[in-house]
Design a protein around this motif. Sequence first.
Motif, mmCIF file in Angstrom:
data_model
loop_
_atom_site.group_PDB
_atom_site.id
_atom_site.type_symbol
_atom_site.label_atom_id
_atom_site.label_comp_id
_atom_site.label_asym_id
_atom_site.label_seq_id
_atom_site.Cartn_x
_atom_site.Cartn_y
_atom_site.Cartn_z
ATOM 1 N N ALA A 15 36.219 35.949 37.027
ATOM 2 C CA ALA A 15 37.509 35.545 37.433
ATOM 3 C C ALA A 15 37.521 34.773 38.537
ATOM 4 N N GLN B 263 40.209 33.235 42.143
ATOM 5 C CA GLN B 263 41.583 33.361 42.792
ATOM 6 C C GLN B 263 41.867 32.202 43.246
ATOM 7 N N LYS C 103 46.220 26.764 38.899
ATOM 8 C CA LYS C 103 45.813 27.240 37.650
ATOM 9 C C LYS C 103 45.606 26.171 36.364
ATOM 10 N N TYR D 112 42.756 36.124 36.370
ATOM 11 C CA TYR D 112 42.808 35.049 37.544
ATOM 12 C C TYR D 112 43.474 35.972 38.451
ATOM 13 N N MET E 91 48.281 35.996 36.966
ATOM 14 C CA MET E 91 47.562 36.234 37.913
ATOM 15 C C MET E 91 47.671 37.502 38.491
#
Length: 677
Positions: free
Chosen positions: A173, A175, A191, A204, A221
């Motif tokens: 993942a 951030q 993103k 995410y 997210m």
Amino acid sequence: MKRISALLLSLLAVGTLWAADFGKKVTWDQHSLIIDGHRVCPVMGEIHYSRLPENEWRREVQKMKEGGVTIIATYVFWNHIEEQEGIFRWDGQRSLRKFIEICRDEEMPVVLRLGPFCHGEVRNGGIPDWMFTKGCKLREQNPVFLGYAEKLYRQIFTQVQDLQWKDGGPVIAAQFDNEYRGRGEYLMALKQIALKIGFDLPFYTRTGWPELRTPVPFGEMLPLYGDYADGFWDKEIKEGAGNYYKAFNFKAFRSSTAIGTDLLGKQEAKVNKGDEQYPYFTCELGGGMVTAYHRRPYIYPEDAYSMALVKLGSGSNLLGYYMYHGGSNPEGMLHTLNEVQTSPGTANNDLPVVTYDFQAPLGEFGQTYPQYYMLRPLHLFMQDYGELLAPMEASFPAPQDLKRGEDSVLRWAVRSKDGQGFIFVNNYERFFQLSAKKGIVLEACGVKLPKLTIPSGCMAIFPVNVEGIRFATAQLVARREGKIYMMQVKGVPTTIALANGKTLKNVKPRGLGKPIYENIYLLTPQEAEKLFISEENSQLSWVNCQFNKVKEAGPLRKIIKGKAKVAEAPSEADWNNAAVYRIELPDDSSLFTIHYSLLKIFYRGDCARLYADGKLVADNFYYGRPFLYGLWRLPKECKELELRILPLQPDAPIYLPREADKTAGEELINISVSCEK
């Protein structure tokens, strides 16, 4: 002190659930992550790879794994890798790829916190100084800033290529940005840049605080939350400032109103609309706390354990610790890389130049603090019973909005589903000696436990209708090879009522050698904390070092408040007036073996610095704990160690905890080195 043998990991050691999972299907729902069709409750531990020498990475990742961590999280600090515009550094301890490869080898999934803004108590929150000269607004959806963000992400991708989850790699993942409160479109723009470059990850994330001005589309997210026992960022210099006490109350509200108040201001106790449809995860549960010059909290191991248990009992199915492992800031080419009030951005606190120990479960040099072991039974429980726990809903029979130090009720919560459940109890709050609660009747799934006295400071999880146990006043820890391991709760007599009608009363621990009943083993807390850990028998002792004072402290500096209206740390010039001590190390090369030889400095004063042949190698804001340094990091040719101490001034505008000696002046009390017996 004992050394953990990371090379002799037992097959029963934590983390084995993930060993064969790289590349397998990952999904999520409102409850949890689902890997290969199985619900999991991970433990995520933050470690900043660029804050540790590269030759220490593997051993420290192994120690995190033995502590029960099942996911690694790390920031990629922009100004650590592009301090000078256009010159990217991926060498040495900045080699993200090498760190990820080590995590792959150690079967540890990785969450990358990509920035551009990270905070992490780094200068400008990680944004390079040169970015402030570009004439554009930062952390906004404008072409200039996003263009630089894309260059950053492309560089990071060179380190990640072929190591993503879909490729059988550990990166699970990412951030985007951190603690962002603007428009969701900015996060989505980041993103989209990442996806265009080639990032293709199972999920995410973003920090779930503060509230966004506009939302991100659902599912793009996952919002992750946090809580801390205390904060260096508070401007008040008194004990118990802020509303951190709320972290010790079970509550449905997922986030914290105490995080980052220096940057974010007052925060309301509400989540972004729709966030309740996501699983309840954390990414910043305080494993400790860093010290700022003006505010120096002293964190207790019970603080970390209590917060983790409360979060789990409140419904969280991923415990993410910030930090789990401390570190040391790398040396900058243009300036120091610590957060300071005089920098262009994130200028609300003065942090030490080098140290980022954070009082974390694993400290700056990999040393273990008590919460490292204290948290392990909880982490084992999450791994072995996560699939059962994950879909259980949380309910709150006790009041959720308790006042600071409220002692009239017991704090407890229940998680249950389909007649099975766990009762979570927390009779602990930082700075308060909560009283024992007598005549307490706990209930879950229609099962009432006998009246109990819950001791002061008691924190526990009691199972109901689990593992053939109708109820128990002991805590489930692990289930391995058909054996069920339980932990005695200090001060609570152990009763285990079995589903077959048999009741075991006042049971005493028998350790790993003998079950208390069939396949059930009862352990003391100390035994549970070391369960499945292989330790070498060698022990360390401490040898005193000789030192002599070669210079008295000069005139006291005038402590001023900086632009953030908190006390400024001493300037470089101020250190010329420090008291100076020369340190003589024992003439024994074996003392400098990696990971074993810690220099421990007991002193009192305002702050101290350690120099090797005139070069700053470590620093410390005094707060009642000793100043430590890993001697294996010294240059081999080092000939002289020098300690400088600035005196503590009367009525200095700083917060010192109750453990600190507040006597004005300075004194070097003792210096010792750990060595093998």
